[in-house]
Design a protein around this motif. Structure first.
Motif, PDB file in Angstrom:
ATOM      1  N   THR A  33      38.360  41.052  39.705  1.00 13.86           N
ATOM      2  CA  THR A  33      39.702  40.576  40.060  1.00 13.86           C
ATOM      3  C   THR A  33      40.590  40.532  38.817  1.00 13.86           C
ATOM      4  N   GLU A  35      41.649  37.960  37.533  1.00 15.95           N
ATOM      5  CA  GLU A  35      41.194  36.827  36.725  1.00 15.95           C
ATOM      6  C   GLU A  35      39.814  37.069  36.113  1.00 15.95           C
ATOM      7  N   GLU A  37      37.041  37.650  37.607  1.00 17.18           N
ATOM      8  CA  GLU A  37      35.887  37.243  38.405  1.00 17.18           C
ATOM      9  C   GLU A  37      35.247  38.514  38.950  1.00 17.18           C
ATOM     10  N   PHE A  39      32.679  40.136  42.027  1.00 15.86           N
ATOM     11  CA  PHE A  39      32.088  39.935  43.343  1.00 15.86           C
ATOM     12  C   PHE A  39      31.352  41.207  43.741  1.00 15.86           C
ATOM     13  N   GLY A  59      44.084  39.442  44.917  1.00  5.70           N
ATOM     14  CA  GLY A  59      43.513  38.099  44.965  1.00  5.70           C
ATOM     15  C   GLY A  59      41.998  38.192  45.012  1.00  5.70           C
ATOM     16  N   LYS A  60      41.395  37.513  46.010  1.00  5.85           N
ATOM     17  CA  LYS A  60      39.950  37.593  46.192  1.00  5.85           C
ATOM     18  C   LYS A  60      39.628  38.355  47.464  1.00  5.85           C
ATOM     19  N   SER A  61      40.407  39.409  47.725  1.00  8.51           N
ATOM     20  CA  SER A  61      40.188  40.237  48.911  1.00  8.51           C
ATOM     21  C   SER A  61      40.301  41.697  48.534  1.00  8.51           C
ATOM     22  N   GLY A  72      37.251  39.515  52.657  1.00  8.75           N
ATOM     23  CA  GLY A  72      37.113  38.534  51.581  1.00  8.75           C
ATOM     24  C   GLY A  72      36.013  38.947  50.616  1.00  8.75           C
ATOM     25  N   LEU A  73      36.325  38.924  49.330  1.00  8.02           N
ATOM     26  CA  LEU A  73      35.315  39.311  48.342  1.00  8.02           C
ATOM     27  C   LEU A  73      34.242  38.239  48.207  1.00  8.02           C
ATOM     28  N   ASP A  74      34.606  36.986  48.466  1.00  4.28           N
ATOM     29  CA  ASP A  74      33.639  35.907  48.262  1.00  4.28           C
ATOM     30  C   ASP A  74      32.700  35.712  49.449  1.00  4.28           C
ATOM     31  N   THR A  88      27.251  40.191  51.346  1.00  2.00           N
ATOM     32  CA  THR A  88      27.632  39.915  49.965  1.00  2.00           C
ATOM     33  C   THR A  88      26.374  39.747  49.113  1.00  2.00           C
TER      34      THR A  88
END
Ligand code: FES
Length: 105
Positions: A33, A35, A37, A39, A59-61, A72-74, A88
């Motif tokens: 990402t 930031e 992060e 995934f 974002g996280k997607s 969603g990546l998370d 995941t």
């Protein structure tokens, strides 16, 4: 049992990009990402198996390149009105290196 494998440097994955790792459990896309992060998701959209690694990260997607589902990546879950889930995997970075945790099969 699980095993942790070193994928490579974080900087080898572009921000908002991904890298695909071939494993015995199939192709796994490692996303980075903005930031920094990381995934890890099975590189297969829950809709019609589009390669999520080719999608656009925000974002996280990630938005699937085929029909624009947002995953969603998370949690691997499809967002909005779409339903489906991509497996995941645990991934993290430490000291500038990226690690992927796989269940041993
Ligand atoms: S295959 Fe991903 S949205 Fe259709």
């Amino acid at each position: 049992m699980s095993k942790t494998i070193e994928i490579g440097k974080l900087t080898d994955i572009p921000k908002l990009g991904s890298r695909v790792v071939k494993t015995q459990q199939g192709n796994i896309a490692i996303f980075r990402t903005m930031e920094d992060e990381v995934f890890a998701l099975h590189d297969s959209c829950p809709h019609k198996q589009g390669a999520l690694s080719q999608g656009i990260v925000h974002g996280k997607s990630v938005t699937c390149p085929l029909h624009n589902w947002v995953i969603g990546l998370d949690d691997g879950e499809a967002k909005g009105h779409d339903t489906g889930c991509t497996k995941t995997f645990e991934a993290h970075q430490e000291g500038g290196m990226v690690y992927l945790v796989l269940d041993e099969v």
